[in-house]
Design a protein around this motif. Structure first.
Motif, PDB file in Angstrom:
ATOM      1  N   ALA A  48       0.847  -1.191   0.000  1.00  0.00           N
ATOM      2  CA  ALA A  48       0.000   0.000   0.000  1.00  0.00           C
ATOM      3  C   ALA A  48       0.878   1.234   0.000  1.00  0.00           C
ATOM      4  N   THR A  49       0.323   2.324  -0.451  1.00  0.00           N
ATOM      5  CA  THR A  49       1.006   3.600  -0.383  1.00  0.00           C
ATOM      6  C   THR A  49      -0.031   4.684  -0.167  1.00  0.00           C
ATOM      7  N   ILE A  50       0.438   5.889   0.126  1.00  0.00           N
ATOM      8  CA  ILE A  50      -0.454   6.990   0.455  1.00  0.00           C
ATOM      9  C   ILE A  50      -0.393   8.011  -0.662  1.00  0.00           C
ATOM     10  N   LEU A  51      -1.524   8.362  -1.215  1.00  0.00           N
ATOM     11  CA  LEU A  51      -1.553   9.432  -2.192  1.00  0.00           C
ATOM     12  C   LEU A  51      -1.181  10.737  -1.521  1.00  0.00           C
ATOM     13  N   PRO A  52      -0.531  11.651  -2.236  1.00  0.00           N
ATOM     14  CA  PRO A  52      -0.141  12.922  -1.625  1.00  0.00           C
ATOM     15  C   PRO A  52      -1.343  13.658  -1.039  1.00  0.00           C
ATOM     16  N   ASN A  53      -1.065  14.379   0.026  1.00  0.00           N
ATOM     17  CA  ASN A  53      -2.102  15.143   0.726  1.00  0.00           C
ATOM     18  C   ASN A  53      -2.374  16.419  -0.066  1.00  0.00           C
ATOM     19  N   ASN A  54      -3.299  16.338  -1.018  1.00  0.00           N
ATOM     20  CA  ASN A  54      -3.557  17.455  -1.913  1.00  0.00           C
ATOM     21  C   ASN A  54      -4.737  18.266  -1.400  1.00  0.00           C
ATOM     22  N   GLY A  55      -4.499  19.429  -0.890  1.00  0.00           N
ATOM     23  CA  GLY A  55      -5.598  20.235  -0.409  1.00  0.00           C
ATOM     24  C   GLY A  55      -5.129  21.384   0.448  1.00  0.00           C
ATOM     25  N   TYR A  56      -6.004  21.861   1.300  1.00  0.00           N
ATOM     26  CA  TYR A  56      -5.759  23.057   2.071  1.00  0.00           C
ATOM     27  C   TYR A  56      -5.792  22.752   3.564  1.00  0.00           C
ATOM     28  N   TYR A  57      -4.978  23.485   4.316  1.00  0.00           N
ATOM     29  CA  TYR A  57      -5.170  23.562   5.753  1.00  0.00           C
ATOM     30  C   TYR A  57      -5.831  24.909   6.035  1.00  0.00           C
ATOM     31  N   ASN A  58      -7.049  24.872   6.518  1.00  0.00           N
ATOM     32  CA  ASN A  58      -7.773  26.101   6.816  1.00  0.00           C
ATOM     33  C   ASN A  58      -7.615  26.449   8.287  1.00  0.00           C
ATOM     34  N   THR A  59      -7.426  27.707   8.555  1.00  0.00           N
ATOM     35  CA  THR A  59      -7.277  28.112   9.947  1.00  0.00           C
ATOM     36  C   THR A  59      -8.616  28.069  10.655  1.00  0.00           C
ATOM     37  N   GLY A  60      -8.603  27.627  11.887  1.00  0.00           N
ATOM     38  CA  GLY A  60      -9.810  27.651  12.698  1.00  0.00           C
ATOM     39  C   GLY A  60      -9.858  28.938  13.502  1.00  0.00           C
ATOM     40  N   TYR A 129      -7.373  20.125   8.180  1.00  0.00           N
ATOM     41  CA  TYR A 129      -7.442  19.778   6.767  1.00  0.00           C
ATOM     42  C   TYR A 129      -8.874  19.933   6.286  1.00  0.00           C
ATOM     43  N   ASP A 130      -9.078  20.691   5.217  1.00  0.00           N
ATOM     44  CA  ASP A 130     -10.403  20.991   4.696  1.00  0.00           C
ATOM     45  C   ASP A 130     -10.659  20.155   3.447  1.00  0.00           C
ATOM     46  N   TRP A 131     -11.456  19.098   3.591  1.00  0.00           N
ATOM     47  CA  TRP A 131     -11.752  18.218   2.464  1.00  0.00           C
ATOM     48  C   TRP A 131     -12.499  18.947   1.355  1.00  0.00           C
ATOM     49  N   SER A 132     -13.195  20.039   1.679  1.00  0.00           N
ATOM     50  CA  SER A 132     -13.932  20.751   0.639  1.00  0.00           C
ATOM     51  C   SER A 132     -12.997  21.420  -0.358  1.00  0.00           C
ATOM     52  N   LYS A 133     -11.701  21.551  -0.003  1.00  0.00           N
ATOM     53  CA  LYS A 133     -10.714  22.133  -0.906  1.00  0.00           C
ATOM     54  C   LYS A 133      -9.749  21.067  -1.448  1.00  0.00           C
ATOM     55  N   PHE A 134     -10.146  19.802  -1.340  1.00  0.00           N
ATOM     56  CA  PHE A 134      -9.297  18.697  -1.788  1.00  0.00           C
ATOM     57  C   PHE A 134      -9.009  18.817  -3.288  1.00  0.00           C
ATOM     58  N   THR A 135      -7.758  18.585  -3.704  1.00  0.00           N
ATOM     59  CA  THR A 135      -7.383  18.718  -5.111  1.00  0.00           C
ATOM     60  C   THR A 135      -6.736  17.467  -5.683  1.00  0.00           C
ATOM     61  N   GLY A 136      -6.633  16.404  -4.904  1.00  0.00           N
ATOM     62  CA  GLY A 136      -6.021  15.174  -5.414  1.00  0.00           C
ATOM     63  C   GLY A 136      -7.018  14.349  -6.194  1.00  0.00           C
TER      64      GLY A 136
END
Length: 292
Positions: A48-60, A129-136
């Motif tokens: 198994a491998t992990i796809l790159p973490n493509n997205g945004y970290y949104n500030t709370g 991590y904001d899944w709504s901004k996911f780009t992968g």
């Protein structure tokens, strides 16, 4: 420009930006780093491998910290390095960062899954991590020996995935409690287009025999055109459908549901085929997706 050069440039200019502006730069920087090929290799031991973490970290909320879910705490040079540590950790979905002390806490939960854990603390910034901004949204799966998992963990309560795939047969989707494949660890492995593209199989581990097998005459898998599918799961009830159809192609209720929660989704292809995937969940507004 390579990654080390871009890091140096960011460090040189950091003193000229406010915390809010720097947060925006973190998002842009990691978007650039993740715009690379998603053909990844697996080791013989992990499968198994992990796809790159493509997205945004949104500030709370400023001056807050997520407490009690720390994976590790370390001192970093700046917030960019802290975000990079979270990106590189398969369990990290949020982090706390102190601009003054440079302390970076990596967290295994977010305020959405553990709202009571978000507590005030002056001088600390909380990012998630904001899944709504996911780009992968596009990636390649090389073969069935390599299951590629989305990173980070799925949002709490996820029970559906939508995707399109270009492959002649055997598009594997893995529903797993962990982002690894070690037989006979329990997980649902769904093979769309088994038996030369004619059947849908469901297994209860990667090396298990088929627990469910049904011929489906209209799968129409192709290595030239994307075919769109959806999968839902709920207490052992597995449903696989196509396009915008509300009726499923197959439906199977596991008589002995696996005692696991689905936190990760993985993708793989048959040994001699390459799969070209487009992820629609977390990627498409509902008015934009279409079947090709």
């Amino acid at each position: 420009m390579n990654s080390s050069t871009s890091v140096s440039m960011w460090q040189h200019t950091m003193h000229h930006f406010s915390s809010t502006t720097l947060s925006a730069l973190v998002l842009a920087y990691f978007m650039l780093l993740n715009c690379s090929s998603l053909i990844l290799a697996c080791t013989d031991t992990t499968l198994a491998t992990i796809l790159p973490n493509n997205g945004y970290y949104n500030t709370g909320t400023p001056d807050h910290i997520l407490q009690g879910h720390e994976i590790t705490s370390l001192t970093t040079r700046n917030i960019l390095q802290c975000a990079g540590k979270c990106t590189g950790d398969e369990l990290c979905v949020s982090f706390n960062y102190s601009p003054d002390s440079k302390v970076c806490d990596l967290n295994s939960e977010t305020h959405t899954t553990q709202p009571a854990s978000l507590v005030p603390q002056i001088g600390v910034e909380y990012y998630y991590y904001d899944w709504s901004k996911f780009t992968g949204c596009n990636f390649i799966s090389p073969n069935a020996n390599c299951v590629q998992f989305l990173h980070p963990r799925l949002p709490h309560g996820t029970t559906r995935i939508e995707f399109s795939v270009k492959t002649i047969s055997d598009a594997f989707v893995v529903l797993s409690p962990e982002n690894r494949v070690v037989d006979p660890d329990p997980m649902y492995v769904i093979d769309i287009g088994g038996n030369g593209g004619a059947d849908i199989f469901v297994r209860q581990c990667k090396g298990c025999s088929n627990a469910f097998n049904q011929a489906v005459p209209n799968l129409e898998l192709s290595d030239q055109h994307y075919r769109r599918f959806w999968i839902t799961w709920d207490s052992g009830l597995i449903r696989v459908g196509k396009n915008q159809d509300t009726e499923s192609l197959v439906e199977w209720q596991d008589p002995n549901p696996l005692p696991v929660d689905v936190h990760y989704i993985g993708f793989a292809s048959w040994y001699t085929h390459i799969g070209d995937w487009q992820l629609h969940s977390f990627c498409d507004p509902p008015w934009e997706w279409q079947t090709q």
